[in-house]
Design a protein around this motif. Sequence first.
Motif, PDB file in Angstrom:
ATOM      1  N   GLY A  64     -30.282 131.092 -44.279  1.00 52.12           N
ATOM      2  CA  GLY A  64     -29.775 132.240 -43.539  1.00 52.12           C
ATOM      3  C   GLY A  64     -30.118 133.557 -44.204  1.00 52.12           C
ATOM      4  N   ALA A  65     -30.021 133.600 -45.540  1.00 50.75           N
ATOM      5  CA  ALA A  65     -30.362 134.828 -46.257  1.00 50.75           C
ATOM      6  C   ALA A  65     -31.849 135.140 -46.114  1.00 50.75           C
ATOM      7  N   LEU A  66     -32.699 134.110 -46.180  1.00 49.94           N
ATOM      8  CA  LEU A  66     -34.142 134.330 -46.060  1.00 49.94           C
ATOM      9  C   LEU A  66     -34.530 134.759 -44.646  1.00 49.94           C
ATOM     10  N   ARG A  67     -33.785 134.312 -43.643  1.00 51.42           N
ATOM     11  CA  ARG A  67     -34.045 134.781 -42.278  1.00 51.42           C
ATOM     12  C   ARG A  67     -33.814 136.287 -42.196  1.00 51.42           C
ATOM     13  N   CYS A  68     -32.701 136.752 -42.755  1.00 52.24           N
ATOM     14  CA  CYS A  68     -32.427 138.196 -42.776  1.00 52.24           C
ATOM     15  C   CYS A  68     -33.494 138.942 -43.567  1.00 52.24           C
ATOM     16  N   PHE A  69     -33.919 138.354 -44.678  1.00 46.19           N
ATOM     17  CA  PHE A  69     -34.951 138.965 -45.523  1.00 46.19           C
ATOM     18  C   PHE A  69     -36.246 139.151 -44.748  1.00 46.19           C
ATOM     19  N   MET A 112     -38.331 117.389 -54.730  1.00 43.28           N
ATOM     20  CA  MET A 112     -38.486 117.154 -53.300  1.00 43.28           C
ATOM     21  C   MET A 112     -38.749 118.503 -52.635  1.00 43.28           C
ATOM     22  N   TYR A 113     -39.400 118.458 -51.495  1.00 46.11           N
ATOM     23  CA  TYR A 113     -39.751 119.680 -50.773  1.00 46.11           C
ATOM     24  C   TYR A 113     -38.910 119.751 -49.514  1.00 46.11           C
ATOM     25  N   ALA A 114     -37.933 120.645 -49.536  1.00 49.09           N
ATOM     26  CA  ALA A 114     -36.945 120.730 -48.471  1.00 49.09           C
ATOM     27  C   ALA A 114     -37.336 121.810 -47.462  1.00 49.09           C
ATOM     28  N   PRO A 115     -37.236 121.511 -46.156  1.00 52.50           N
ATOM     29  CA  PRO A 115     -37.519 122.519 -45.140  1.00 52.50           C
ATOM     30  C   PRO A 115     -36.349 123.496 -45.002  1.00 52.50           C
ATOM     31  N   LEU A 116     -36.681 124.756 -44.827  1.00 54.80           N
ATOM     32  CA  LEU A 116     -35.681 125.804 -44.596  1.00 54.80           C
ATOM     33  C   LEU A 116     -35.997 126.437 -43.239  1.00 54.80           C
ATOM     34  N   PRO A 117     -35.309 126.015 -42.177  1.00 57.87           N
ATOM     35  CA  PRO A 117     -35.659 126.456 -40.819  1.00 57.87           C
ATOM     36  C   PRO A 117     -35.156 127.869 -40.515  1.00 57.87           C
ATOM     37  N   VAL A 118     -35.849 128.865 -41.045  1.00 54.51           N
ATOM     38  CA  VAL A 118     -35.426 130.256 -40.833  1.00 54.51           C
ATOM     39  C   VAL A 118     -35.575 130.663 -39.373  1.00 54.51           C
ATOM     40  N   GLY A 119     -36.315 129.890 -38.600  1.00 52.63           N
ATOM     41  CA  GLY A 119     -36.476 130.223 -37.181  1.00 52.63           C
ATOM     42  C   GLY A 119     -35.255 129.923 -36.340  1.00 52.63           C
ATOM     43  N   LEU A 120     -34.291 129.160 -36.861  1.00 53.86           N
ATOM     44  CA  LEU A 120     -33.076 128.847 -36.112  1.00 53.86           C
ATOM     45  C   LEU A 120     -32.033 129.935 -36.348  1.00 53.86           C
ATOM     46  N   ALA A 121     -31.571 130.534 -35.259  1.00 54.44           N
ATOM     47  CA  ALA A 121     -30.619 131.643 -35.385  1.00 54.44           C
ATOM     48  C   ALA A 121     -29.201 131.165 -35.644  1.00 54.44           C
ATOM     49  N   LEU A 126     -34.187 142.828 -53.904  1.00 60.10           N
ATOM     50  CA  LEU A 126     -33.474 141.621 -54.317  1.00 60.10           C
ATOM     51  C   LEU A 126     -31.967 141.776 -54.155  1.00 60.10           C
ATOM     52  N   ASP A 127     -31.425 142.955 -54.421  1.00 60.54           N
ATOM     53  CA  ASP A 127     -29.986 143.162 -54.238  1.00 60.54           C
ATOM     54  C   ASP A 127     -29.592 143.028 -52.771  1.00 60.54           C
ATOM     55  N   ALA A 128     -30.458 143.495 -51.884  1.00 60.71           N
ATOM     56  CA  ALA A 128     -30.183 143.328 -50.451  1.00 60.71           C
ATOM     57  C   ALA A 128     -30.221 141.855 -50.070  1.00 60.71           C
ATOM     58  N   LEU A 129     -31.131 141.091 -50.674  1.00 59.59           N
ATOM     59  CA  LEU A 129     -31.182 139.656 -50.414  1.00 59.59           C
ATOM     60  C   LEU A 129     -29.901 138.977 -50.904  1.00 59.59           C
ATOM     61  N   ALA A 130     -29.363 139.438 -52.026  1.00 63.06           N
ATOM     62  CA  ALA A 130     -28.085 138.890 -52.503  1.00 63.06           C
ATOM     63  C   ALA A 130     -26.973 139.184 -51.502  1.00 63.06           C
ATOM     64  N   CYS A 174     -23.479 137.306 -46.868  1.00 61.64           N
ATOM     65  CA  CYS A 174     -23.208 137.311 -45.425  1.00 61.64           C
ATOM     66  C   CYS A 174     -23.487 135.939 -44.814  1.00 61.64           C
ATOM     67  N   ALA A 175     -24.539 135.244 -45.291  1.00 62.39           N
ATOM     68  CA  ALA A 175     -24.876 133.932 -44.754  1.00 62.39           C
ATOM     69  C   ALA A 175     -23.786 132.909 -45.057  1.00 62.39           C
ATOM     70  N   ILE A 176     -23.148 133.044 -46.204  1.00 61.35           N
ATOM     71  CA  ILE A 176     -22.029 132.152 -46.539  1.00 61.35           C
ATOM     72  C   ILE A 176     -20.897 132.337 -45.534  1.00 61.35           C
ATOM     73  N   ARG A 177     -20.572 133.571 -45.263  1.00 62.20           N
ATOM     74  CA  ARG A 177     -19.488 133.859 -44.316  1.00 62.20           C
ATOM     75  C   ARG A 177     -19.869 133.440 -42.893  1.00 62.20           C
ATOM     76  N   GLU A 178     -21.147 133.617 -42.550  1.00 58.32           N
ATOM     77  CA  GLU A 178     -21.614 133.243 -41.212  1.00 58.32           C
ATOM     78  C   GLU A 178     -21.506 131.736 -41.005  1.00 58.32           C
ATOM     79  N   LEU A 179     -21.936 130.948 -41.995  1.00 56.26           N
ATOM     80  CA  LEU A 179     -21.862 129.494 -41.865  1.00 56.26           C
ATOM     81  C   LEU A 179     -20.411 129.037 -41.812  1.00 56.26           C
TER      82      LEU A 179
END
Length: 471
Positions: free
Chosen positions: A271-276, A313-322, A436-440, A445-450
């Motif tokens: 979620g954070a990377l989607r915003c980024f 392991m290589y984990a997918p991060l589906p940033v395309g999902l809103a 980077l601070d904005a990404l933090a 925000c992503a924690i609260r959103e989930l």
Amino acid sequence: MTRLTGLDASFLAFEAAGAHMHVGSVLVFEGPAPDYEAFKDRIERGLHSVPRYRQRLAFPPLGAARPVWVDDPHFNVGYHVRHTALPGAAGDEELRALAGRLFAQQLDRDKPLWEIWLVDTMGDGRFALICKTHHALVDGISGVDILSVLLDLTPDADEPPPAPPWSPRPLPSGAELLADGVIERVTAPIRFLRGVLAAPDRAGAEAGRSVAGLASMLAAGVAGAPPSPLNVRIGPHRRFAWVSADLATFKAVKDALGGTINDAVLTVVTGALRCFLVRRGRDPEGVELKAMVPISVRADAERGALGNRVAAMYAPLPVGLADPCSRFRYIHAAMAGLKESGQAVGAQAITRLADAAAPTVLSQAARLQSRQRWFNLTVTNVPGPQLPLFMMGRRLQAFYPKVPLVLNTALGVAIMSYDGQLFFGLLGDYDALTDLDALASDLDCAIRELAAGAGVHVPERSAERAPVHTP
């Protein structure tokens, strides 16, 4: 002499052009800082419990074999235990800036590969430790390092007894290193063959699992990772940021949605990377980033040992999902599939092959891998103790971990659970991640959103635990 494994040696070969392979942490304590001399003495009293911390590397001539650990005849604890102070009104922002500068500096290869900085005079009455340990010495997941001799379970723990006398063993000569290295190169294949002949059925089954795992890793590599602002040539400087959250929130989310805490962690990072990406002007629609997720493969019998026992392991991060809950379900299903695919077994097989590879081959392979396009960032989640710890009577309040960067990966996210909290440490390349601070903040925000999507209440945190970010 103890020789580095192929995996440990590869972490030395990874270091180039500002990619320094030390793990680290920022530990924040309540109360005033201890006296520096007393702090240094406390560490010296416990060094016999971690003898590797008084050893340095010795390199066989002509690259005949991997390096070995030898006693440092000039060991001086004062070189490794540093003392510094922030300005009187300093707080988290100044501490993060200091940590970024220290994490950007390479450890001296001619000395034991660790440092601890005692940082006092924070404006709110706290103090901190900034710790660095090379990845070749400790894997960052086993948690066995110099901190194990510093931290206590109670604030009134007894003072450790004086350290037993220590005298360094004589350094081996170049001829001894060369001869020992040649013997190791000759006998390593013989030992491997003996293991196969001693249990051929088991060796055959393991070979089958390894081949399947390698095939799964190859498939992941062929697919590759998509281009992103995270994958650029990194420079010599670093930024460090952090976020904290209640562990109970993540437990409630995984219970509500039916998954694991690690699924929830990867979901909020996604979620954070989607915003980024949106903030960088990139359309995340249909994009799936990849995270390299280190996992421990240390057997119970190996607990307490230094050196690396990790696979990936290589984990997918589906940033395309809103929708955050859709991201969680996607990641949960994908991670279950990755475990069944045997990627970790394949990674273990590669590390075993590294033990048999010539040092020059290993060095070239490590450099090639550091230029890979298999993943976009590293995300590592380390479980920690769920009870308060103390150092010289001072309570440990926060534990922000740090994972190193490779040459073309500008972000690493490390997570450590401790005393009912999850602590996220974000290490970024200074030039590539000016935000980077904005990404933090995005991560918070992503924690609260989930949590909101899962119907979980997020408690308000006290001021000292709330993330503070620069504009």
